[in-house]
Motif scaffolding. Structure first.
Motif, PDB file in Angstrom:
ATOM      1  N   LEU A   1       0.633  -1.334  -0.055  1.00 56.58           N
ATOM      2  CA  LEU A   1      -0.028  -0.123   0.025  1.00 56.58           C
ATOM      3  C   LEU A   1       0.711   1.401   0.035  1.00 56.58           C
ATOM      4  O   LEU A   1       0.366   2.367  -0.165  1.00 56.58           O
ATOM      5  CB  LEU A   1      -0.882  -0.115   1.114  1.00 56.58           C
ATOM      6  N   GLN A   2       2.209   1.086   0.282  1.00 54.46           N
ATOM      7  CA  GLN A   2       3.192   2.155   0.368  1.00 54.46           C
ATOM      8  C   GLN A   2       3.490   2.517  -1.302  1.00 54.46           C
ATOM      9  O   GLN A   2       4.818   2.307  -1.554  1.00 54.46           O
ATOM     10  CB  GLN A   2       4.143   1.975   0.978  1.00 54.46           C
ATOM     11  N   GLN A   3       2.734   2.792  -2.074  1.00 54.74           N
ATOM     12  CA  GLN A   3       2.741   3.519  -3.532  1.00 54.74           C
ATOM     13  C   GLN A   3       1.960   4.342  -3.884  1.00 54.74           C
ATOM     14  O   GLN A   3       0.821   4.529  -3.408  1.00 54.74           O
ATOM     15  CB  GLN A   3       2.838   1.844  -4.416  1.00 54.74           C
ATOM     16  N   GLN A   4       2.336   5.075  -4.824  1.00 52.91           N
ATOM     17  CA  GLN A   4       1.378   5.996  -5.488  1.00 52.91           C
ATOM     18  C   GLN A   4       0.494   5.376  -6.580  1.00 52.91           C
ATOM     19  O   GLN A   4       0.931   4.787  -7.517  1.00 52.91           O
ATOM     20  CB  GLN A   4       2.115   7.346  -6.231  1.00 52.91           C
ATOM     21  N   PHE A   5      -0.723   5.011  -6.337  1.00 51.54           N
ATOM     22  CA  PHE A   5      -1.767   4.636  -6.947  1.00 51.54           C
ATOM     23  C   PHE A   5      -2.404   5.614  -8.028  1.00 51.54           C
ATOM     24  O   PHE A   5      -2.758   6.657  -7.756  1.00 51.54           O
ATOM     25  CB  PHE A   5      -3.011   3.856  -6.175  1.00 51.54           C
ATOM     26  N   LYS A   6      -2.261   4.944  -9.181  1.00 48.86           N
ATOM     27  CA  LYS A   6      -2.934   5.914 -10.124  1.00 48.86           C
ATOM     28  C   LYS A   6      -4.247   6.008 -10.647  1.00 48.86           C
ATOM     29  O   LYS A   6      -4.838   6.764 -11.146  1.00 48.86           O
ATOM     30  CB  LYS A   6      -2.204   5.671 -11.512  1.00 48.86           C
ATOM     31  N   SER A   7      -5.090   4.870 -10.211  1.00 42.80           N
ATOM     32  CA  SER A   7      -6.450   4.835 -10.499  1.00 42.80           C
ATOM     33  C   SER A   7      -6.902   3.950  -9.140  1.00 42.80           C
ATOM     34  O   SER A   7      -6.458   3.175  -8.476  1.00 42.80           O
ATOM     35  CB  SER A   7      -6.719   3.975 -11.768  1.00 42.80           C
TER      36      SER A   7
ATOM     37  N   GLY B   1     -18.327  10.376 -13.233  1.00 37.08           N
ATOM     38  CA  GLY B   1     -16.735   9.608 -13.534  1.00 37.08           C
ATOM     39  C   GLY B   1     -17.145   8.012 -13.727  1.00 37.08           C
ATOM     40  O   GLY B   1     -16.027   7.395 -13.614  1.00 37.08           O
ATOM     41  N   ALA B   2     -18.402   7.716 -13.772  1.00 43.16           N
ATOM     42  CA  ALA B   2     -18.802   6.127 -13.792  1.00 43.16           C
ATOM     43  C   ALA B   2     -18.246   5.537 -12.835  1.00 43.16           C
ATOM     44  O   ALA B   2     -17.559   4.253 -12.891  1.00 43.16           O
ATOM     45  CB  ALA B   2     -18.366   5.580 -15.194  1.00 43.16           C
ATOM     46  N   GLY B   3     -17.991   6.027 -11.671  1.00 40.07           N
ATOM     47  CA  GLY B   3     -17.399   5.444 -10.464  1.00 40.07           C
ATOM     48  C   GLY B   3     -16.149   5.816 -10.152  1.00 40.07           C
ATOM     49  O   GLY B   3     -15.804   5.408  -8.904  1.00 40.07           O
ATOM     50  N   HIS B   4     -15.368   6.329 -10.675  1.00 39.88           N
ATOM     51  CA  HIS B   4     -14.096   6.762 -10.503  1.00 39.88           C
ATOM     52  C   HIS B   4     -14.207   8.055  -9.648  1.00 39.88           C
ATOM     53  O   HIS B   4     -14.994   9.139  -9.797  1.00 39.88           O
ATOM     54  CB  HIS B   4     -13.061   6.934 -11.809  1.00 39.88           C
ATOM     55  N   PRO B   5     -13.129   8.184  -8.757  1.00 38.82           N
ATOM     56  CA  PRO B   5     -12.753   9.522  -8.307  1.00 38.82           C
ATOM     57  C   PRO B   5     -11.929  10.360  -9.472  1.00 38.82           C
ATOM     58  O   PRO B   5     -11.921   9.835 -10.278  1.00 38.82           O
ATOM     59  CB  PRO B   5     -11.932   9.327  -7.027  1.00 38.82           C
ATOM     60  N   LEU B   6     -11.886  11.683  -8.912  1.00 36.23           N
ATOM     61  CA  LEU B   6     -10.836  12.548  -9.640  1.00 36.23           C
ATOM     62  C   LEU B   6      -9.354  11.852  -9.663  1.00 36.23           C
ATOM     63  O   LEU B   6      -8.949  11.563  -8.522  1.00 36.23           O
ATOM     64  CB  LEU B   6     -10.964  13.875  -9.284  1.00 36.23           C
ATOM     65  N   TYR B   7      -8.799  11.971 -10.728  1.00 32.28           N
ATOM     66  CA  TYR B   7      -7.169  11.845 -10.772  1.00 32.28           C
ATOM     67  C   TYR B   7      -6.489  12.788 -10.829  1.00 32.28           C
ATOM     68  O   TYR B   7      -5.193  12.910 -10.727  1.00 32.28           O
ATOM     69  CB  TYR B   7      -6.997  10.582 -11.701  1.00 32.28           C
ATOM     70  N   GLU B   8      -6.992  14.108 -11.599  1.00 31.94           N
ATOM     71  CA  GLU B   8      -6.397  15.177 -11.765  1.00 31.94           C
ATOM     72  C   GLU B   8      -7.264  16.529 -11.238  1.00 31.94           C
ATOM     73  O   GLU B   8      -8.385  16.424 -11.033  1.00 31.94           O
ATOM     74  CB  GLU B   8      -6.333  15.475 -13.338  1.00 31.94           C
TER      75      GLU B   8
ATOM     76  N   LEU C   1      -4.561   8.751  -3.050  1.00 32.32           N
ATOM     77  CA  LEU C   1      -5.064   7.221  -3.112  1.00 32.32           C
ATOM     78  C   LEU C   1      -4.251   6.607  -2.190  1.00 32.32           C
ATOM     79  O   LEU C   1      -4.770   5.453  -1.435  1.00 32.32           O
ATOM     80  CB  LEU C   1      -5.201   6.638  -4.343  1.00 32.32           C
ATOM     81  N   SER C   2      -2.981   6.659  -1.873  1.00 31.61           N
ATOM     82  CA  SER C   2      -2.021   5.920  -1.230  1.00 31.61           C
ATOM     83  C   SER C   2      -2.445   6.296   0.242  1.00 31.61           C
ATOM     84  O   SER C   2      -2.325   5.181   1.110  1.00 31.61           O
ATOM     85  CB  SER C   2      -0.611   6.444  -1.513  1.00 31.61           C
ATOM     86  N   LYS C   3      -2.604   7.418   0.747  1.00 30.47           N
ATOM     87  CA  LYS C   3      -3.014   7.661   1.937  1.00 30.47           C
ATOM     88  C   LYS C   3      -4.531   7.003   2.416  1.00 30.47           C
ATOM     89  O   LYS C   3      -4.725   6.512   3.293  1.00 30.47           O
ATOM     90  CB  LYS C   3      -3.071   9.169   2.038  1.00 30.47           C
ATOM     91  N   VAL C   4      -5.159   7.172   1.067  1.00 29.71           N
ATOM     92  CA  VAL C   4      -6.499   6.445   1.550  1.00 29.71           C
ATOM     93  C   VAL C   4      -6.650   5.035   1.838  1.00 29.71           C
ATOM     94  O   VAL C   4      -6.859   4.415   2.703  1.00 29.71           O
ATOM     95  CB  VAL C   4      -7.609   6.663   0.235  1.00 29.71           C
ATOM     96  N   ALA C   5      -5.557   4.376   0.987  1.00 32.12           N
ATOM     97  CA  ALA C   5      -5.356   2.678   0.981  1.00 32.12           C
ATOM     98  C   ALA C   5      -4.765   2.493   2.339  1.00 32.12           C
ATOM     99  O   ALA C   5      -5.069   1.445   2.867  1.00 32.12           O
ATOM    100  CB  ALA C   5      -4.468   2.355  -0.136  1.00 32.12           C
TER     101      ALA C   5
END
Lengths: 223, 540
Positions: free
Chosen positions: B47-53, B152-159, B173-177
């Protein structure tokens, strides 16, 4: 035969009469509040009071029924046609002409025939109708599922309310009739003190004087 | 003394006005529950990574929680489809129509922002089958920063993205995870509080007022009281959560042994069917009511409490009016917390609202029949979009409170059916919210599911019923007997059961009173006659 002042209403009978009166007034007042006929008391308070008063009255009736049978008092209510017509005729006509009441109460029959008949009707029709319908009403949750959707409760309630109105009508007539014959006061007094003036046979008179001296007042000239 | 009171009065008045004019309060944070978990997710390397989606994050979750996606995919939250075991109707958001935004089909990316997954864009198909399309964190985020972007059809914002002049930032997302936990009321509320498009629009008893309510608003969720999370009652097993609008359990024997599973989220599940303690006459009487009256009926005297209004009427038939060729809005309703609400939108029509609403009552056996698109309606009457089943004759039915929503929505004038409409789609020429053309919007909506449509539409008045079960009041606010046991009481329209004090139609009483009056008249007449004859009937 002589007229003597004797105990006609024993302590229990007087207690029964007046506590029944109080409970019936409470039940009529709270019952019509539950019904929504008047709104002088809240549904909740009147509902609770009505239930407690009804349970108290049922206990009282159980004692009263026991008393009627063990003391033989039930005999006072055995219907008779002897004199019935004369009493009815008196209330319909004679009373306006100043006639004397045709009935003289005796130790064995303290009610006139019409009176006895109406009390009997009250005891074997009206009171059972109101208490059976009332018990059904009270125990509704025990049988509601057996009659779900059939609305029997409305029928029970209707019988209960008709009986209540009939009892109210009885009370009005009962109180009014106290004003006939003797004065109102003379009619009410025996139910308070227990003593009333009745015609006694010699046998009754000597029996009372011998065996129940507390039930008969010393001989005085009455009126 | 009087002067003193008037000062108090003016101070109160001043603060009252000041409060009414203050800007809407920020959403209050709900109190958190202490975690009893044995795992600290911030320690997990994966979980210690930057998730892109979102899907990338889900894939990481599933490396440990190997069965989680499979479990979620069995649930109503995922399928949006529910074959009713009693009625056989195919229900669920995927199929039903309602009187709010109407239908999901043809509006997917907007509506599926509340799907517990990513990328469901076509209601004709099941949700995407890949395991990582399940959205774990919409329910398990504890940072309060994760939210699905509305379109976003279920997605959060990524930008970062500008919306209504405000720059919205994507969640970390990393903090969320690393901060996941059991669902709190914010998680459930992020969708369920906003059904119908905004706070408390749809349900009436589910709003942001439940985030940190006082006891008056909700005795179970009160921040200074029991502080229940949604999941305290809506228990779950393998990601299947108890409680449903489609097949409701109206009662439960509540008689479970220690450790025995409770699969039912009713009041009785905890309180039993004899909830009023001790054997006082009043409580015995109240306990006797539980066979006919739902707990909610007395204990939720009103809903839409806590300053957040619910929509009570939505007339689509008024939508589409333009000023100078442009859509416009009116905000003529101010709710308890000071927020102004739309009373007209060119896109949606006219709205009415209610707060502290007295419910509509009906017999309810837990079954709800829906007027599906294929079903014939009678447009000469108010059409029930859903129908509440139950009757006095059925021992499983209870008298239950509902929110009754009034609507006016499009129907096929020739085929006499309700219709679907395509409302969302900024780049299409069919979406009503973009083009304000009903003919095209309905055609596109009907085409999206391949339904027959005559091409002629009108608007029909509708009712829709929403069972009320939240916002339970403290016991001293429960309804008193006379709320129902009175003429014109709350249950005056309930059929099939005799209610003392209410059901009496008056005829019997009139006859009874007449008989009593005649008796009185009789004895008075009798007495008067005795007086007239001056002899009084006295005996010598």
């Amino acid at each position: 035969m002589s007229t003597r002042r004797v105990i006609m209403f024993t302590k229990f009978e007087r207690f029964w009469h007046w506590s029944q009166m109080t409970l019936i007034f409470i039940l009529l007042f709270t019952g019509f509040a539950i019904r929504g006929t008047h709104s002088l008391m809240s549904f909740e308070t009147s509902g609770m009071l009505h239930t407690f008063a009804a349970l108290a009255l049922i206990v009282l009736w159980i004692f009263a029924i026991f008393w009627h049978f063990t003391t033989g008092t039930w005999r006072h209510y055995v219907p008779t046609s002897n004199g019935l017509f004369r009493v009815a005729r008196y209330y319909a006509f004679g009373i306006f002409k100043g006639e004397h009441h045709p009935y003289r109460k005796t130790y064995q029959r303290k009610h006139n025939p019409l009176q006895a008949l109406s009390y009997l009707g009250l005891k074997i029709f009206l009171f059972p109708a109101i208490w059976v319908s009332g018990l059904l009403y009270l125990s509704y949750p025990m049988w509601s599922n057996l009659t779900a959707g059939k609305n029997w409760l409305e029928g029970v309630a209707t019988i209960h309310v008709i009986s209540a109105f009939a009892i109210l009508i009885f009370i009005i007539a009962h109180i009014y009739l106290l004003t006939t014959g003797h004065s109102f006061k003379e009619h009410v007094k025996p139910m308070i003190t227990g003593y009333d003036d009745v015609d006694l046979t010699e046998a009754e008179e000597s029996y009372l004087q011998q065996d129940e001296p507390g039930h008969i007042k010393p001989e005085v000239t009455i009126k | 003394m009087k002067f003193k009171y008037s000062i108090v009065f003016f101070i109160a008045l001043f603060f009252g006005i000041a409060q009414a004019e203050s800007p809407p309060k920020a959403i209050v944070k709900a109190p958190k529950h202490t975690s009893t978990s044995t795992a600290d997710h911030s320690k997990f390397e994966i979980l210690q990574q930057q998730f892109k989606s979102g899907p990338e994050l889900t894939a990481a979750c599933l490396t440990c929680h190997t069965k989680a996606a499979h479990q979620v995919k069995q649930s109503l939250h995922w399928k949006w489809e529910f074959e009713h075991p009693e009625t056989g109707q195919m229900l669920g958001k995927r199929h039903v129509l309602n009187s709010f935004c109407g239908n999901v089909a043809s509006n997917e990316p907007r509506c599926t922002s509340c799907h517990v997954g990513y990328d469901w864009k076509d209601m004709n198909k099941a949700p995407p089958p890949e395991d990582n399309k399940v959205d774990c964190v919409v329910c398990h985020d504890t940072t309060g920063t994760y939210s699905k972007w509305p379109t976003g059809a279920g997605h959060p914002l990524y930008e970062p993205k500008e919306s209504n002049g405000v720059m919205q930032m994507p969640p970390d997302l990393s903090k969320v995870a690393q901060s996941v936990g059991l669902p709190e009321r914010e998680n459930c509320g992020s969708c369920h509080f906003f059904g119908g498009g905004a706070d408390n629009v749809k349900h009436g008893d589910l709003s942001t007022a439940l985030l940190a309510p006082d006891k008056h608003v909700d005795v179970h969720m009160a921040a200074d009281g029991l502080n229940f999370a949604c999941t305290t009652c809506h228990i779950s097993t393998e990601h299947m959560i108890e409680g449903s609008r489609y097949a409701v359990n109206t009662h439960d024997d509540g008689n479970k042994k220690p450790g025995e599973r409770r699969d039912v989220a009713t009041c009785e599940s905890c309180h039993t069917n004899k909830p009023h303690p001790d054997n006082s006459l009043k409580h015995v009487k109240l306990n006797n009511h539980t066979e006919k009256v739902a707990c909610q009926t007395c204990h939720i005297p009103e809903f839409a409490k806590g300053g957040v209004a619910t929509k009570t009427s939505w007339r689509w038939s008024e939508a589409g009016k333009l000023k100078d060729g442009k859509p416009y809005s009116e905000e003529n309703y101010t709710q308890g917390n000071g927020k102004h609400l739309h009373t007209y939108l060119s896109t949606k029509g006219t709205f009415e609202y209610g707060e502290n609403v007295v419910p509509y009552y009906s017999w309810f056996d837990g079954q709800v029949q829906y007027t599906l698109q294929s079903e014939k309606i009678d447009p000469t009457k108010v059409v029930d979009v859903n129908r509440i089943e139950g009757s006095a004759a059925d021992p499983d039915s209870r008298i239950w409170p509902f929110k009754r929503m009034s609507g006016s929505q499009a129907y096929d004038k020739v085929k006499n059916t309700l219709v679907l409409s395509n409302v969302w789609g900024p780049t299409t020429d069919t979406a009503f919210w973009t083009n304000f053309d009903w003919a095209k919007a309905i055609q596109a909506g009907m085409d999206s599911v391949g339904a027959d449509y005559s091409g002629e539409f009108g608007f029909v008045d509708t009712y829709m019923y929403w069972p009320i079960t939240h916002m339970v009041a403290p016991k001293d606010e429960a309804l008193d007997c006379a709320s129902c046991h009175a003429k014109d009481g709350r249950l005056a329209d309930i059929k099939g059961v005799y209610m003392p004090g209410q059901s009496n139609n008056g005829t019997l009483d009139k006859l009874g009173i007449l008989a009593v009056l005649l008796t009185l008249l009789g004895v008075i007449g009798h007495g008067l006659m005795r007086l007239v004859f001056k002899k009084g009937g006295k005996q010598s």
